[in-house]
Design a protein around this motif. Structure first.
Motif, PDB file in Angstrom:
ATOM      1  N   ARG A   5       0.961  -1.062   0.043  1.00  0.00           N
ATOM      2  CA  ARG A   5       0.165  -0.061   0.063  1.00  0.00           C
ATOM      3  C   ARG A   5       0.851   1.195   0.059  1.00  0.00           C
ATOM      4  N   GLN A   6       1.909   0.925   0.775  1.00  0.00           N
ATOM      5  CA  GLN A   6       2.831   2.339   0.885  1.00  0.00           C
ATOM      6  C   GLN A   6       3.337   2.779  -0.533  1.00  0.00           C
ATOM      7  N   LEU A  13       1.215   9.457  -5.642  1.00  0.00           N
ATOM      8  CA  LEU A  13       1.455  10.860  -5.246  1.00  0.00           C
ATOM      9  C   LEU A  13       2.689  11.486  -6.220  1.00  0.00           C
ATOM     10  N   PRO A  92      11.759   6.888   8.802  1.00  0.00           N
ATOM     11  CA  PRO A  92      12.061   5.527   9.057  1.00  0.00           C
ATOM     12  C   PRO A  92      12.130   4.622   7.765  1.00  0.00           C
ATOM     13  N   THR A  93      11.354   4.827   6.960  1.00  0.00           N
ATOM     14  CA  THR A  93      11.417   4.192   5.585  1.00  0.00           C
ATOM     15  C   THR A  93      12.568   4.059   4.939  1.00  0.00           C
TER      16      THR A  93
ATOM     17  N   ARG C 127      -0.270  13.096   3.230  1.00  0.00           N
ATOM     18  CA  ARG C 127      -0.431  11.524   3.076  1.00  0.00           C
ATOM     19  C   ARG C 127       0.888  10.761   2.475  1.00  0.00           C
ATOM     20  N   TYR C 128       1.703  11.569   2.086  1.00  0.00           N
ATOM     21  CA  TYR C 128       2.917  10.865   1.401  1.00  0.00           C
ATOM     22  C   TYR C 128       3.986  10.600   2.725  1.00  0.00           C
ATOM     23  N   PHE C 129       3.906  11.666   3.716  1.00  0.00           N
ATOM     24  CA  PHE C 129       4.692  11.241   4.635  1.00  0.00           C
ATOM     25  C   PHE C 129       4.214  10.519   5.671  1.00  0.00           C
ATOM     26  N   GLU C 131       2.624   7.807   4.951  1.00  0.00           N
ATOM     27  CA  GLU C 131       3.266   6.229   4.392  1.00  0.00           C
ATOM     28  C   GLU C 131       4.745   6.145   4.763  1.00  0.00           C
ATOM     29  N   TYR C 133       6.221   7.123   7.097  1.00  0.00           N
ATOM     30  CA  TYR C 133       6.374   7.101   8.563  1.00  0.00           C
ATOM     31  C   TYR C 133       5.821   5.865   9.002  1.00  0.00           C
ATOM     32  N   PRO C 137      -2.702   2.344   7.892  1.00  0.00           N
ATOM     33  CA  PRO C 137      -3.893   3.072   7.117  1.00  0.00           C
ATOM     34  C   PRO C 137      -5.009   3.471   7.740  1.00  0.00           C
ATOM     35  N   GLN C 140      -4.930   6.862   9.439  1.00  0.00           N
ATOM     36  CA  GLN C 140      -4.346   8.056   8.880  1.00  0.00           C
ATOM     37  C   GLN C 140      -5.388   9.069   8.592  1.00  0.00           C
TER      38      GLN C 140
END
Lengths: 256, 261, 341
Positions: A5-6, A13, A92-93, C127-129, C131, C133, C137, C140
């Motif tokens: 999902r990430q 985006l 952290p990713t 939303r981007y960050f 994900e 971090y 879901p 969020q």
């Protein structure tokens, strides 16, 4: 599942960012399209329909190369200018998992340019692609897209530390068009540069595209293409860790 | 050239843009390696298609590439002023505009000339060409005229950039137009009629044609007309560019458009 | 001085003995190269042995002039830079080796308008960050919603960031930094370039974080901001901490008495030297205000220096003379200008 999902959300985006950019969204498609047009014009003067078709197939894939090498080598630079590079690294990713969806977003632009070029050539030069095996042809295009994306991924990781890497990355555009045999058969090139062509995955993908268009088996080409692509990915993942570490040591993340 | 697109997009216009030219890490790949690669690309396409000879592509693409420094550097000397908010200051001085802007054009023309000559010389060494030794002085002259007219187009582009923000995109589109329409890779006679007609109004077209004739051993008398036409076209662009800047200057007095970024 | 909730001190008694942030003798040198053909290398020591501790729930201020090493110190603490020597830990985790764990428990926000994706909407930026971090879901949407509320951007989240004002960008930054509900929050000059109203809202937001029990490290140029917000302050100068304590303690460092301000016209350096040795005078700082110079004279507690100082100025044109209580700014100016301290 969460990782998937990430990747999907980040991909979507990032694609949005690229589409709104006058460079990636417009020039990255138009630039190779016009070079493909110039190449097609030369072949038109020659007038050999077989050669025209040969060029048309390869010309379609030129845009993937551009959107990957040029955009990818500036990817890290753009994040740096925007001031987001540090923030992304501070998350952290893993950094490679941040870059992966971005490169696939760029590959999508490349894929779009394939379709655009095919339609353009059809409209302007009345070149209809004669493809014996459409599923395999499409598969070859996808392989070209994915492996060039992985090459871009490798480039962007390598470029983390160097400020002017974008100039070097951009200089790869023409040589890539030449070396991967997009519009020139490889046997015309001097033998000395052929090893360079062989380690470029798109070379094999374009071979695969031509083979499936001609109704021959593309599987060997595609297998080699996939292997080379995996090599890129492995190398990029390894370098990614090393380079981020050394960027932390040498304070090169925030440079503008 | 690709690098120059990014150059601009990265906001490196203004002083940094000019400074960037001095950096060999940018200069070498963008202005020396890339043109050679473009020459090689089309020379091999020509070989593969069985069209033209290497000399045709060496000359065409080397001159075409002169447009990159001419367009981008000229435009950036003007647009750079806007970014550093100094255009208003420059315009406000009583100095005469014509020498002011033409003075800035000179190093740009020299840059374009250098890039094109490098392309012709190195391209000739790498590929199979036989340009007679006696032709070189005249080739150098014709290339200078071609750079001048490209710089004229660069001046027009600089004027447009004063009101249009995506200068880098515009520069690349112009470069692509020149690539297709000036006979860089396909002689004008082989282009569709309307494309050739457009090409006749663009800078570089006549310079490329004249240089090719010189490379084939033509005399000054044979190319004189072409060179004169190229020069006239170049001057026409310079006039258009300077008058557009003047108009914009007037507009900015009433609408303060120049200081907007 | 805003009132400090006395009950808060009780609530903020650390649960463990582990400090939230601990820096031990942190050092960082930068090598810079200049020139392309003939490279010259030079080494700059940006941080020269900085040590401090921040207790859980504490709002700690790091004050110092530009180039004093504030940002470098923060970057070492948030794992973006590896210290040349010394060590640091956040919530007991080492910032060099335990990178992933540290990163997932800290938030980082810097001032200015960079650090956002201009072509995305505010919501998409968050939303981007989220994900990156790894915000689950399911949480969020609610999380982003409440953060937008917190920073006052509700209703504007669908607009592209390129149209945001500086204050809006800064608030979006704070929301971004809080997405994963970090325990320790690093704010590097967050109020830079924000208008007074925006800055006041920002201070309220920061005070809110403190009340939620977050540990905050704040760097700022604005003394009243530090005075209003910080529990404890360290003043850093040329890469070294020159003073540390509560805002009140720092003020006392300079003067328990009052500050004398004298307007002068064309005061000479030798006159200043004379004033500096007047008994009871701790420091004399000159502030240029157009044509006139204001002498800010800090005195020892209980010392009466007005007459001797004015006496020392007999050859100088003197304007208005006034007394006031010392501010944190006086302490700060003295600390960062004091030579050989």
């Amino acid at each position: 599942m969460i990782r998937l999902r990430q990747l999907a959300v980040c991909y979507w985006l990032q694609l949005k960012i690229l589409l709104f950019s006058p460079f990636e969204g417009f020039l990255a498609v138009v630039f190779p399209l016009m070079f493909a047009t110039a190449a097609m014009l030369v072949y038109e003067v020659g007038g050999d329909p077989e050669a025209i078709l040969y060029a048309a197939i390869g010309a379609a894939a030129m845009g993937i190369w551009t959107s990957q090498t040029v955009s990818a080598s500036t990817l890290v630079q753009r994040e740096r200018w925007a001031g987001t590079l540090e923030l992304v690294v501070a998350a952290p990713t893993r950094f490679s998992l941040v870059l992966l969806p971005i490169t696939f977003a760029m590959a999508t632009i490349g894929l779009y340019s394939v379709v655009a070029t095919i339609l353009w050539n059809w409209w302007l030069f009345d070149v209809r692609l004669q493809v014996e095996n459409w599923p395999l042809f499409v598969l070859s295009i996808l392989m070209a897209t994915v492996t060039i994306a992985l090459f871009g991924f490798l480039l962007s990781v390598t470029a983390v530390r160097y400020r002017t890497s974008w100039a070097l990355g951009a200089a790869l555009e023409y040589p890539g068009w030449l070396l991967c045999g997009f519009v020139v058969p490889l046997d015309l090139l001097p033998a000395a540069v052929l090893p360079l062509s062989w380690i470029l995955a798109p070379t094999w993908a374009v071979e695969g595209m031509r083979a499936s268009a001609a109704g021959e088996s593309p599987w060997l080409d595609l297998a080699i293409c996939g292997l080379v692509g995996l090599g890129y990915a492995a190398l990029a993942a390894y370098l990614g860790v090393r380079l981020i570490d050394s960027a932390r040591r040498d304070a090169t993340l925030a440079l503008t | 050239m690709v690098s120059l697109r990014i150059f601009f997009i990265g906001g490196l216009m203004s002083y940094r843009a000019m400074f960037g030219w001095m950096n060999p890490w940018i200069f070498v790949p963008a202005l020396l390696v890339s043109p050679i690669c473009q020459i090689l690309l089309f020379a091999f396409i020509g070989r593969s298609a069985g069209v033209g000879d290497d000399e045709f592509y060496v000359i065409g693409n080397a001159l075409n590439y002169a447009a990159i420094p001419c367009l981008f550097a000229m435009a950036s000397t003007i647009a750079g002023e806007r970014f550093s908010q100094t255009l208003g200051l420059v315009i406000a001085t009583p100095a005469r505009r014509v020498p002011l802007f033409l003075g800035r054009a000179l190093p740009v023309i020299a840059n374009g000339w250098g890039v094109a000559m490098f392309g012709v010389v190195v391209g000739s060494l790498l590929l199979d060409t036989d340009i007679p030794t006696s032709a070189w002085p005249l080739i150098a002259l014709v290339v200078a005229v071609g750079s001048l007219s490209s710089t004229g187009l660069g001046l027009v582009m600089g004027a447009i950039n004063l009101v249009y923000r995506e200068g880098a995109t515009l520069g690349n589109v112009l470069f692509l137009v020149l690539l297709i329409f000036t006979g860089t890779n396909v002689a004008l006679d082989d282009l569709p009629g309307w494309m050739a007609a457009v090409g006749r109004c663009l800078p570089l077209t006549h310079a490329i044609e004249a240089t090719r004739m010189l490379g084939d051993g033509a005399t000054w008398g044979a190319v004189r007309g072409l060179v004169a036409t190229e020069l006239l076209i170049g001057l026409a662009y310079v006039v258009v560019g300077l008058s557009s800047i003047r108009v914009l200057e007037r507009l900015s007095r009433s609408g303060a458009t120049l200081d907007r970024i | 001085m805003p009132s400090r909730d006395p009950g808060r001190t009780v609530a903020r008694v650390p649960l463990t003995d582990t400090p939230a942030v601990q820096a031990r003798d942190l050092r960082r040198t930068f090598r810079s190269r200049s020139g392309i053909w003939r490279q010259t290398r030079s080494e700059v020591e940006a941080v020269k042995g900085v040590s401090f501790e921040i207790a859980p729930g504490e709002l700690f201020g790091l004050l110092g002039p530009n180039g004093a090493g504030k940002t470098t110190t923060i970057k070492m603490l948030i794992t973006l830079l590896i210290p040349t020597s010394g060590s640091a830990s956040v919530l007991g985790r080492d910032v060099v080796t335990d990178v992933r764990e540290v990163r997932s428990r800290i938030g980082y926000v810097f001032g200015g308008d960079r650090g956002l994706y201009e072509r995305l909407t505010g919501l998409d930026n968050l939303r981007y960050f989220s994900e990156l971090y790894g915000v689950p879901p399911r949480e969020q949407r609610a999380r982003i919603g409440s953060l937008l509320e917190l920073v006052g951007l509700t209703g504007r989240e669908g607009e592209k960031v390129e149209g945001y004002s500086r204050g809006m960008r800064q608030r979006l930054h704070i929301a971004r930094g809080l997405l994963h509900d970090p325990d320790v929050f690093f704010l590097d000059e967050p109020s830079i370039g924000i208008d007074p109203v925006g800055a006041r809202e920002l201070r309220a937001t920061i005070a809110g974080l403190r009340d939620q029990g977050k540990t905050v490290l704040l760097t700022t140029h604005y003394m009243f901001e530090a005075d209003e917000l910080c529990d404890r302050i360290a003043v850093i100068r040329s890469g070294e901490i020159v003073a540390e304590g509560t805002p009140d303690e720092l003020k006392e460092l300079v003067s328990a008495g009052r500050v004398l301000e004298v307007e002068t016209y064309g005061v000479h350096d030798h006159v200043l030297d004379r004033l500096r040795v007047v008994p009871g005078v701790r420091s004399v700082v000159v502030e240029e205000r157009g044509q006139l110079q204001v002498l800010v004279v800090a005195s020892e507690p209980g010392a009466e220096v007005t007459q001797p100082v004015l006496g020392g100025l007999d050859e100088t044109r003197v304007g208005r003379v006034s007394h006031r209580d010392p501010t944190l700014e006086d302490a700060y100016v003295e600390l960062v200008t004091r030579t050989g301290a």
